[in-house]
Design a protein around this motif. Structure first.
Motif, PDB file in Angstrom:
ATOM      1  N   PRO A 170      46.109  43.169  67.005  1.00  0.00           N
ATOM      2  CA  PRO A 170      47.223  42.297  66.603  1.00  0.00           C
ATOM      3  C   PRO A 170      46.971  41.763  65.196  1.00  0.00           C
ATOM      4  O   PRO A 170      45.818  41.696  64.766  1.00  0.00           O
ATOM      5  N   PRO A 171      48.036  41.336  64.453  1.00  0.00           N
ATOM      6  CA  PRO A 171      47.821  40.809  63.110  1.00  0.00           C
ATOM      7  C   PRO A 171      46.910  39.589  63.162  1.00  0.00           C
ATOM      8  O   PRO A 171      47.002  38.768  64.070  1.00  0.00           O
ATOM      9  N   ASN A 172      46.001  39.490  62.221  1.00  0.00           N
ATOM     10  CA  ASN A 172      45.068  38.375  62.167  1.00  0.00           C
ATOM     11  C   ASN A 172      45.705  37.239  61.366  1.00  0.00           C
ATOM     12  O   ASN A 172      46.198  37.457  60.272  1.00  0.00           O
ATOM     13  N   THR A 173      45.701  36.023  61.914  1.00  0.00           N
ATOM     14  CA  THR A 173      46.421  34.928  61.247  1.00  0.00           C
ATOM     15  C   THR A 173      45.501  33.870  60.629  1.00  0.00           C
ATOM     16  O   THR A 173      45.960  32.880  60.103  1.00  0.00           O
ATOM     17  N   ARG A 174      44.169  34.074  60.715  1.00  0.00           N
ATOM     18  CA  ARG A 174      43.250  33.104  60.070  1.00  0.00           C
ATOM     19  C   ARG A 174      43.402  33.215  58.557  1.00  0.00           C
ATOM     20  O   ARG A 174      43.730  34.285  58.050  1.00  0.00           O
ATOM     21  N   PRO A 175      43.131  32.098  57.788  1.00  0.00           N
ATOM     22  CA  PRO A 175      43.160  32.234  56.318  1.00  0.00           C
ATOM     23  C   PRO A 175      42.213  33.368  55.928  1.00  0.00           C
ATOM     24  O   PRO A 175      41.094  33.465  56.438  1.00  0.00           O
ATOM     25  N   LEU A 176      42.719  34.230  55.071  1.00  0.00           N
ATOM     26  CA  LEU A 176      41.954  35.422  54.747  1.00  0.00           C
ATOM     27  C   LEU A 176      40.921  35.128  53.653  1.00  0.00           C
ATOM     28  O   LEU A 176      41.266  35.041  52.471  1.00  0.00           O
ATOM     29  N   ILE A 177      39.665  34.963  54.069  1.00  0.00           N
ATOM     30  CA  ILE A 177      38.581  34.853  53.093  1.00  0.00           C
ATOM     31  C   ILE A 177      37.834  36.180  53.131  1.00  0.00           C
ATOM     32  O   ILE A 177      37.374  36.609  54.199  1.00  0.00           O
ATOM     33  N   ILE A 178      37.772  36.836  51.989  1.00  0.00           N
ATOM     34  CA  ILE A 178      37.040  38.100  51.907  1.00  0.00           C
ATOM     35  C   ILE A 178      35.747  37.831  51.146  1.00  0.00           C
ATOM     36  O   ILE A 178      35.772  37.461  49.966  1.00  0.00           O
ATOM     37  N   ALA A 179      34.631  37.960  51.850  1.00  0.00           N
ATOM     38  CA  ALA A 179      33.310  37.693  51.262  1.00  0.00           C
ATOM     39  C   ALA A 179      32.661  39.026  50.931  1.00  0.00           C
ATOM     40  O   ALA A 179      32.461  39.865  51.825  1.00  0.00           O
ATOM     41  N   ILE A 180      32.354  39.226  49.657  1.00  0.00           N
ATOM     42  CA  ILE A 180      31.787  40.508  49.232  1.00  0.00           C
ATOM     43  C   ILE A 180      30.438  40.273  48.560  1.00  0.00           C
ATOM     44  O   ILE A 180      30.349  39.520  47.592  1.00  0.00           O
ATOM     45  N   ASP A 181      29.403  40.893  49.095  1.00  0.00           N
ATOM     46  CA  ASP A 181      28.075  40.761  48.502  1.00  0.00           C
ATOM     47  C   ASP A 181      27.505  42.127  48.164  1.00  0.00           C
ATOM     48  O   ASP A 181      27.966  43.144  48.684  1.00  0.00           O
ATOM     49  N   GLY A 182      26.475  42.107  47.334  1.00  0.00           N
ATOM     50  CA  GLY A 182      25.794  43.360  47.001  1.00  0.00           C
ATOM     51  C   GLY A 182      25.071  43.241  45.680  1.00  0.00           C
ATOM     52  O   GLY A 182      25.257  42.273  44.942  1.00  0.00           O
ATOM     53  N   PRO A 183      24.227  44.231  45.378  1.00  0.00           N
ATOM     54  CA  PRO A 183      23.470  44.189  44.117  1.00  0.00           C
ATOM     55  C   PRO A 183      24.348  44.513  42.915  1.00  0.00           C
ATOM     56  O   PRO A 183      25.510  44.915  43.080  1.00  0.00           O
ATOM     57  N   SER A 184      23.796  44.359  41.715  1.00  0.00           N
ATOM     58  CA  SER A 184      24.597  44.605  40.519  1.00  0.00           C
ATOM     59  C   SER A 184      24.965  46.082  40.393  1.00  0.00           C
ATOM     60  O   SER A 184      24.215  46.960  40.831  1.00  0.00           O
ATOM     61  N   ALA A 185      26.149  46.311  39.829  1.00  0.00           N
ATOM     62  CA  ALA A 185      26.699  47.657  39.606  1.00  0.00           C
ATOM     63  C   ALA A 185      26.914  48.460  40.892  1.00  0.00           C
ATOM     64  O   ALA A 185      26.953  49.679  40.874  1.00  0.00           O
ATOM     65  N   SER A 186      27.081  47.751  42.013  1.00  0.00           N
ATOM     66  CA  SER A 186      27.358  48.446  43.274  1.00  0.00           C
ATOM     67  C   SER A 186      28.843  48.774  43.387  1.00  0.00           C
ATOM     68  O   SER A 186      29.252  49.554  44.245  1.00  0.00           O
ATOM     69  N   GLY A 187      29.653  48.148  42.544  1.00  0.00           N
ATOM     70  CA  GLY A 187      31.104  48.352  42.611  1.00  0.00           C
ATOM     71  C   GLY A 187      31.790  47.181  43.294  1.00  0.00           C
ATOM     72  O   GLY A 187      33.002  47.205  43.512  1.00  0.00           O
ATOM     73  N   LYS A 188      31.040  46.117  43.610  1.00  0.00           N
ATOM     74  CA  LYS A 188      31.644  45.002  44.359  1.00  0.00           C
ATOM     75  C   LYS A 188      32.676  44.231  43.548  1.00  0.00           C
ATOM     76  O   LYS A 188      33.669  43.766  44.088  1.00  0.00           O
ATOM     77  N   GLY A 189      32.449  44.117  42.237  1.00  0.00           N
ATOM     78  CA  GLY A 189      33.389  43.358  41.391  1.00  0.00           C
ATOM     79  C   GLY A 189      34.741  44.054  41.305  1.00  0.00           C
ATOM     80  O   GLY A 189      35.789  43.410  41.467  1.00  0.00           O
ATOM     81  N   THR A 190      34.710  45.360  41.081  1.00  0.00           N
ATOM     82  CA  THR A 190      35.957  46.129  40.993  1.00  0.00           C
ATOM     83  C   THR A 190      36.690  46.076  42.337  1.00  0.00           C
ATOM     84  O   THR A 190      37.909  45.870  42.393  1.00  0.00           O
ATOM     85  N   LEU A 191      35.927  46.242  43.408  1.00  0.00           N
ATOM     86  CA  LEU A 191      36.534  46.204  44.738  1.00  0.00           C
ATOM     87  C   LEU A 191      37.144  44.822  45.011  1.00  0.00           C
ATOM     88  O   LEU A 191      38.265  44.715  45.531  1.00  0.00           O
ATOM     89  N   ALA A 192      36.419  43.766  44.634  1.00  0.00           N
ATOM     90  CA  ALA A 192      36.917  42.405  44.858  1.00  0.00           C
ATOM     91  C   ALA A 192      38.249  42.198  44.142  1.00  0.00           C
ATOM     92  O   ALA A 192      39.199  41.652  44.712  1.00  0.00           O
ATOM     93  N   LYS A 193      38.328  42.655  42.891  1.00  0.00           N
ATOM     94  CA  LYS A 193      39.563  42.477  42.121  1.00  0.00           C
ATOM     95  C   LYS A 193      40.717  43.238  42.762  1.00  0.00           C
ATOM     96  O   LYS A 193      41.834  42.729  42.878  1.00  0.00           O
ATOM     97  N   ARG A 194      40.434  44.454  43.209  1.00  0.00           N
ATOM     98  CA  ARG A 194      41.519  45.258  43.806  1.00  0.00           C
ATOM     99  C   ARG A 194      41.993  44.662  45.122  1.00  0.00           C
ATOM    100  O   ARG A 194      43.187  44.640  45.418  1.00  0.00           O
ATOM    101  N   LEU A 195      41.060  44.165  45.926  1.00  0.00           N
ATOM    102  CA  LEU A 195      41.465  43.544  47.197  1.00  0.00           C
ATOM    103  C   LEU A 195      42.251  42.261  46.936  1.00  0.00           C
ATOM    104  O   LEU A 195      43.237  41.970  47.622  1.00  0.00           O
ATOM    105  N   ALA A 196      41.818  41.487  45.928  1.00  0.00           N
ATOM    106  CA  ALA A 196      42.523  40.241  45.589  1.00  0.00           C
ATOM    107  C   ALA A 196      43.959  40.565  45.164  1.00  0.00           C
ATOM    108  O   ALA A 196      44.915  39.918  45.623  1.00  0.00           O
ATOM    109  N   ASP A 197      44.124  41.583  44.347  1.00  0.00           N
ATOM    110  CA  ASP A 197      45.475  41.997  43.910  1.00  0.00           C
ATOM    111  C   ASP A 197      46.307  42.431  45.106  1.00  0.00           C
ATOM    112  O   ASP A 197      47.453  42.040  45.275  1.00  0.00           O
TER     113      ASP A 197
END
Ligand code: C5P
Length: 215
Positions: free
Chosen positions: A4-31
């Motif tokens: 079923p659709p999830n109705t909690r406030p959507l907090i997306i927590a992204i962790d990882g080492p540098s240059a793993s691609g987490k920053g690009t992924l975070a921006k795309r998910l935020a958009d």
């Protein structure tokens, strides 16, 4: 079966080492989900950068850090990354940056944050946690190409050595070391481009009931 659709406030927590691609992924998910995004590495970079320039104690700088302090193109350099990684090992610095990050995360709209301790310390109850990683070699290769594209004069072995040093400092420190939360989805981007990583993250989120932009 479709959840079923999830109705909690959507907090997306992204962790990882540098240059793993987490920053690009975070921006795309935020958009995609229409959420504000905070690159928390910028906070540590800003504290390290300001400490080197002003001689003030890092903890004191962290206590009064303003949003405008992270709006500085010089924070993108590898030197700022190393400076950030050094002050990030100081427990008082981490404690003084906690409120800024929690205030950003726990707003009604939800938010995307990326860093090293978002799923473990800042937002342990985030409904979506991703741990984005890749081999040291593929991350160093990415960073090397990025630096060359920006016109920086560097050699690959140096990029790799500095990245290994930062990985070690971030993983071995006592205060909030880099590690995946037990409930994080592990995304190894060694053989993925940004589109494939985004598609994998969206598929994971759909399985959790977070399907459409704006939900
Ligand atoms: O992600 P970025 O490379 O910008 O982070 C710079 C440094 O800040 C990292 O090497 C890490 O030591 C620290 N950091 C942290 N916790 C976070 C984000 C970054 O300790 N949530």
């Amino acid at each position: 079966m479709t959840p079923p659709p999830n109705t909690r406030p959507l907090i997306i927590a992204i962790d990882g080492p540098s240059a793993s691609g987490k920053g690009t992924l975070a921006k795309r998910l935020a958009d995609h989900f229409g959420l504000p995004h905070l690159d928390t590495g910028l906070l540590y970079r800003a504290v390290g950068w300001l400490a080197e320039r002003t001689g003030k104690a890092p903890a004191e700088i962290a206590a009064s850090l303003q949003s405008s302090d992270i709006d500085n193109p010089e924070l993108k350099t590898d030197d700022a990354g190393q400076a950030g990684s050094k002050v990030a090992a100081i427990p008082e610095v981490r404690a003084n940056l906690l409120k800024f990050q929690k205030d950003f995360a726990y707003r009604r709209s939800g938010a995307v944050l990326d860093g090293r301790d978002i799923g473990t310390v800042i937002c342990p109850d985030a409904p979506v946690k991703l741990f984005v990683t890749a081999t040291l070699e593929s991350r160093a290769e990415r960073r090397y190409r990025e630096l060359r594209e920006r016109g920086a004069d560097t050699i690959k072995t140096r990029v790799l050595a500095e990245m290994a040093e930062r990985d070690r400092r971030d993983s071995e420190r006592a205060a909030a070391p880099l590690k995946a939360a037990p409930d994080a989805y592990l995304l190894d981007t060694s053989d993925m481009d940004a589109d494939a990583a985004f598609a994998a993250a969206l598929a994971f989120m759909a399985r959790k009931g977070f399907r459409t932009a704006g939900r």
